[in-house]
Design an enzyme around this catalytic site. Structure first.
Site, PDB file in Angstrom:
ATOM      1  N   SER A 101     103.166  67.556  20.056  1.00  0.00           N
ATOM      2  CA  SER A 101     101.976  68.385  20.246  1.00  0.00           C
ATOM      3  C   SER A 101     102.229  69.339  21.397  1.00  0.00           C
ATOM      4  O   SER A 101     102.959  69.029  22.340  1.00  0.00           O
ATOM      5  CB  SER A 101     100.755  67.513  20.556  1.00  0.00           C
ATOM      6  OG  SER A 101      99.664  68.292  21.013  1.00  0.00           O
ATOM      7  N   TYR A 158      97.228  60.824  25.586  1.00  0.00           N
ATOM      8  CA  TYR A 158      97.763  61.507  24.406  1.00  0.00           C
ATOM      9  C   TYR A 158      98.836  62.510  24.815  1.00  0.00           C
ATOM     10  O   TYR A 158      99.920  62.565  24.227  1.00  0.00           O
ATOM     11  CB  TYR A 158      96.639  62.216  23.660  1.00  0.00           C
ATOM     12  CG  TYR A 158      97.100  63.003  22.461  1.00  0.00           C
ATOM     13  CD1 TYR A 158      97.406  62.359  21.264  1.00  0.00           C
ATOM     14  CD2 TYR A 158      97.232  64.400  22.512  1.00  0.00           C
ATOM     15  CE1 TYR A 158      97.832  63.079  20.151  1.00  0.00           C
ATOM     16  CE2 TYR A 158      97.661  65.121  21.410  1.00  0.00           C
ATOM     17  CZ  TYR A 158      97.956  64.463  20.232  1.00  0.00           C
ATOM     18  OH  TYR A 158      98.388  65.173  19.147  1.00  0.00           O
TER      19      TYR A 158
END
Length: 304
Positions: free
Chosen positions: A185, A198
């Site tokens: 990501s 995350y």
């Protein structure tokens, strides 16, 4: 002294121009990928007969399964929800004529990999897409305000990538060819507040991928981290698509054209441009309390 100062700024200006030129070349690669060597139709199948995709029931994983089948590969789908995989498998088999094998597994657990390994025996796996992942919390929040699901997230985002790579990479090394795509990501490219765990997990995925590519590129294996910004998926609550927020299939089709563009790519031109813009923002601005509070306010108002 004045001469030295002039030389210093001349060198600084030259380095800045070189940096801009390199960034421009990066954009040219995305705009005209065929100039950097187009992939033949048989490229993915030449890696091996089967592609393994984790988290393949929906979102980006489903899109990779569908698109790799369109490009000639048989598909192994691995995910938790059997019903979703069965629907996707039927769709792929009917539309492409490729074979699909389903393995049900919950990647928040650590006791699944022997079962997966047994079910992959005898298959010539040419492509592995480590896609499965989860968010600490769907909306931005400070670490202690989110759920205590740290173990599940680490197992799903980090352990799954390591374990699946270990299973598949062995046979790729023996055959001296293969492609591993690790879906990271853009939030893993810098310490991202309000998505702390995350962000950290995706930073691991990116670093792990780039280190492995350095180790195995001489053996004919491509290992690439893909670091997208917005993609409309169930994990992100299916936001409307636009110039930045891509549909899964649009994003995947672009990203598969860039598998030879290096050990890390944003996956599409729009995210490459956005990444360059965000890289120009000082980290202290992103980390400021005022910016964090504004983000929290925006998402709070959106749910009212």
């Amino acid at each position: 002294m004045e001469l030295i100062t002039q030389q210093f700024f001349s060198v600084l200006g030259l380095l800045f121009c070189i940096k801009l030129a390199l960034q421009f070349l990066g954009f040219i690669k995305y705009l005209f990928p065929h100039l950097w060597g187009s992939l033949p139709l048989c490229f993915f199948r030449s890696m091996g007969e089967w592609a393994v995709v984790t988290g393949a029931g929906d979102g980006i994983g489903k899109a990779y399964a569908v698109e790799l089948a369109n490009r000639g590969m048989n598909i192994v789908m691995i995910s938790r929800t059997l019903e979703k995989m069965q629907r996707v498998a039927k769709e792929i088999e009917q539309s492409t004529g490729r074979h699909v094998k389903i393995i049900q597994a919950d990647f928040t657990n650590n006791n699944i990999y022997e079962h997966i390994n047994e079910n992959l025996k005898g298959l010539e796996v040419g492509v592995l897409v480590n896609n499965v992942g989860m968010l600490h919390n769907p909306d931005p929040c400070r670490f202690l305000s989110g759920p205590d699901n740290d173990k599940n997230l680490i197992n799903c985002n980090i352990t799954s990538t390591v374990k699946m790579t270990r299973i598949i990479l062995k046979q790729m090394e023996e055959r001296k060819k293969g492609l591993i795509l690790n879906i990271s990501s853009a939030f893993g490219r810098f310490p991202c507040p309000l998505y702390a765990i995350y962000s950290a997990s995706k930073a691991f995925v990116t670093t792990f991928s780039r280190a492995l590519q350095a180790e195995y590129k001489s053996k004919g294996i491509i290992i690439q981290a893909i670091t997208p910004y917005g993609v409309s998926t169930p994990m992100t609550k299916n936001p409307s698509t636009d110039i930045v927020t891509k549909s899964p299939i649009d994003f995947v089709r672009q990203s598969l054209n860039y598998v030879k563009f290096g050990d890390e790519t944003f996956g599409c031109l729009a995210h490459e441009v956005l990444g360059c813009i965000i890289n120009c923002i000082p980290l202290r601005v992103i980390h400021s309390t005022a910016v964090q509070e504004q983000f929290l306010k925006i998402f709070s108002n959106a749910h009212k």
